[in-house]
Motif scaffolding. Structure first.
Motif, PDB file in Angstrom:
ATOM      1  N   VAL A 341       0.839  -1.205   0.000  1.00 20.45           N
ATOM      2  CA  VAL A 341       0.000   0.000   0.000  1.00 20.45           C
ATOM      3  C   VAL A 341       0.868   1.248   0.000  1.00 20.45           C
ATOM      4  N   THR A 409      -9.246  -1.878  -6.688  1.00 29.38           N
ATOM      5  CA  THR A 409      -7.928  -1.254  -6.586  1.00 29.38           C
ATOM      6  C   THR A 409      -7.152  -1.385  -7.883  1.00 29.38           C
ATOM      7  N   THR A 453      -6.876   1.640  -1.116  1.00 27.14           N
ATOM      8  CA  THR A 453      -5.632   1.227  -0.459  1.00 27.14           C
ATOM      9  C   THR A 453      -5.607   1.617   1.007  1.00 27.14           C
ATOM     10  N   CYS A 560       0.212  -2.809  -6.344  1.00 24.77           N
ATOM     11  CA  CYS A 560      -1.129  -3.170  -5.881  1.00 24.77           C
ATOM     12  C   CYS A 560      -1.356  -4.684  -5.912  1.00 24.77           C
TER      13      CYS A 560
END
Length: 588
Positions: A341, A409, A453, A560
């Motif tokens: 993150v 994400t 995130t 990610c």
């Protein structure tokens, strides 16, 4: 991505409590302790104000949030005319770097200052620093003075726009910036209503960012760029007056009973100083290398890089062994999801702020036949700003409906990457439609990325680490903002200088190149051949910057991928017992 073994853990309920509260996707660590009944129980609010007083307090605080967002897009729009005015266009990126570096330095301090000085004292300090710096920008007699004034404004901006995420009395919010007003919202507003109020704050932030570009361009065209800073004075005075008049908030007993020494010990001064020294020396070395044409072997350049290395080592030692409340606890950074993150936010913020500060430069070199189809300078950033607000709200809505965030994400990160790839292909034949629309996925995707995130970060650590983990997220985000503006500026000037030397040669070429780099306003007055060479050089340099933006966004996407998804519970009937004994795996 494999689902973590803790997927079904009932500890995840606090994350959804706040997601259900609002489409603005706010979450609060304050809700992490819930009674055995289905309805969450929270202690009564310490501060009780009338409806009118509450409106006045929030209006005073949120006007600062609005102004901070407005100021950011205004300055990004005015970089080209400011650089041309002082005949130092090659130093224009320092305007953004000085502000953001100052914000990065002072961000970790304001949450503690809110406990030491009180909510009113901390906000007045932030407004005073921001306001004085902003007004000094308007009277700046030189570029150096303006850069220093922006640094002063950043000292206050760190309090207006970014509060201390590590404060245990503060919500872990899913808006674009962690504001000092978040602390006050926690003090004043019951838990069930906080989502609505944070949503209103998000709207004001988006409104400020949205109108900053168009209004800044209009002010510059009609009154000069200096007036853009003066126009902020009425909002500053409004916010200052309301804070003095109405913000009289009683601090929790835990805070009031602490000695001043104990409060000061919780501020990681040494960690903040060494972090800024690391980043600042590194960026200054790269910037001076390109803007002042110094060789890599120059003693000053070498000294800056060595100082950056030493500051970096000192920062790690301080965070590991010295600081009692470190701004970046290394034990969390070694865990899989917090590391992923943090790095995704770092590279994503680098790309996002490079877009904000460099895309307006591209508009300055659009051919006249296209310029005439774009009626208002700065308005081209309006769709991008609107997309930022919508992206954050949309991400919260999706997580509320699905209870999942991993695919969202990845999609958000890919949208931001797509936008920066589209911008790479802008040229003199690009349709005006693309100049408006192509950067929309950047704002939408980045807003979604930082929203999801942050949820992933908080969901990937045990309860007692949630506030600190949130603070780490914002630390990497602000550091990325500084790096993105400074490094893109260094790349732009380096490539521009090389291209100008290759395209403009002959007697007097060195002086002409110097004039072009220092002021873009002379370009329309050059001969057709030289004008074409200058515009092509800027276009080539900006294209390299846009390629860097795409690369940074792609790196954010790659980071990610390792994020672990902890399924978010979808009902209020689930147990809320926190599984504090299941730490996340560390990176090998």
């Amino acid at each position: 991505m494999a689902v973590d073994s803790r997927t079904s853990s009932p500890e995840r309920r606090p994350l959804l409590e706040e997601i259900h509260a609002s489409y603005s996707a706010t979450i609060s660590s304050d809700a992490s302790t819930i009674a055995e009944s289905e309805e969450p129980q929270e202690p009564p609010l310490l501060n009780q104000f009338s409806r009118f007083d509450t409106i006045c307090i929030l209006a005073g605080l949120w006007s600062g949030v609005f102004l901070g967002a407005f100021d950011g897009t205004v300055v990004a729009t005015l970089l080209a005319p400011i650089g041309a005015h002082f005949y130092k266009s090659h130093q224009s990126s320092y305007i953004g770097t000085a502000y953001l570096l100052s914000v990065c330095c002072f961000t970790p301090l304001y949450g503690r200052l809110a406990d030491i000085l009180g909510r009113k004292g901390a906000m007045l300090l932030a407004l005073s620093l921001f306001g004085s710096g902003t007004l000094l920008c308007g009277i700046a007699p030189s570029m150096e003075f303006l850069i220093a004034a922006r640094a002063l404004a950043g000292m206050g901006g760190g309090g207006i726009m970014t509060g201390d995420s590590t404060s245990r009395y503060q919500n872990s919010l899913l808006n674009l910036d962690h504001t000092v007003s978040s602390i006050v919202v926690t003090d004043l507003i019951p838990l069930k209503q906080r989502g609505l109020y944070q949503g209103m704050c998000n709207i004001l932030y988006g409104l400020g960012a949205g109108i900053g570009g168009p209004l800044g361009g209009w002010i510059n065209d009609n009154f000069g760029w200096e007036a853009a800073f003066y126009f902020q004075a009425p909002v500053l005075l409004f916010s200052f007056a309301l804070v003095i008049w109405k913000v009289d908030i009683v601090l929790p007993d835990e805070v009031q009973n602490q000695s001043l020494r104990d409060k000061l010990r919780r501020i990681d001064f040494l960690g903040s100083i060494t972090l800024v020294g690391t980043v600042g020396c590194l960026l200054l070395g790269f910037s001076l290398k390109t803007t002042e044409e110094l060789p890599w072997s120059h003693p000053f350049i070498c000294s800056l890089f060595i100082a950056s290395l030493l500051f970096g080592v000192a920062f790690l030692l301080v965070e590991k062994s010295w600081a009692s409340h470190p701004v970046m606890p290394l034990r969390l950074i070694t865990q899989r999801t917090p590391l992923a993150v943090s790095m995704s936010n770092l590279f994503g913020s680098m790309a996002a702020f490079s877009v904000l500060y460099n895309v307006p430069l591209q508009y300055a070199f659009i051919p006249p036949q296209i310029q005439c189809r774009i009626p208002l300078k700065g308005a081209r950033l309006l769709p991008h700003s609107v997309a930022i607000s919508i992206g954050s709200v949309f991400a919260g809505w999706v997580m509320r409906k699905t209870g999942k965030l991993y695919i969202l994400t990845l999609i958000s990160s890919l949208l931001a990457t797509l936008a920066t790839v589209l911008v790479i292909f802008w040229n003199e034949n690009t349709a005006a439609f693309h100049l408006w629309v192509d950067i929309i996925p950047s704002g939408f995707g980045m807003a979604g990325l930082i929203t999801t995130t942050l949820i992933a970060m908080i969901g990937g650590v045990v309860k007692q680490d949630m506030p600190v983990a949130t603070g780490i997220t914002y630390l990497f985000r602000t550091t990325g903002q500084v790096l993105g503006v400074a490094l893109s500026g260094a790349v732009l000037q380096g490539v521009l200088l090389q291209k100008l030397h290759s395209k403009i040669q002959g007697p007097g070429s060195a002086e002409l190149i110097n004039r072009i780099r220092h002021s873009t306003e002379i370009i329309p007055h050059l001969s057709p051949e030289l004008r074409a060479a200058a515009i092509d050089s800027y276009a080539d340099a900006l294209r390299v910057v846009f390629i860097c933006q795409a690369a940074w966004n792609f790196l954010a996407f790659l980071w990610c991928l390792p994020i672990q998804e902890n399924l978010l519970p979808d009902g209020p009937g689930e147990d809320d017992q926190q599984n504090d004994d299941t730490p996340e795996e560390e990176m090998p």
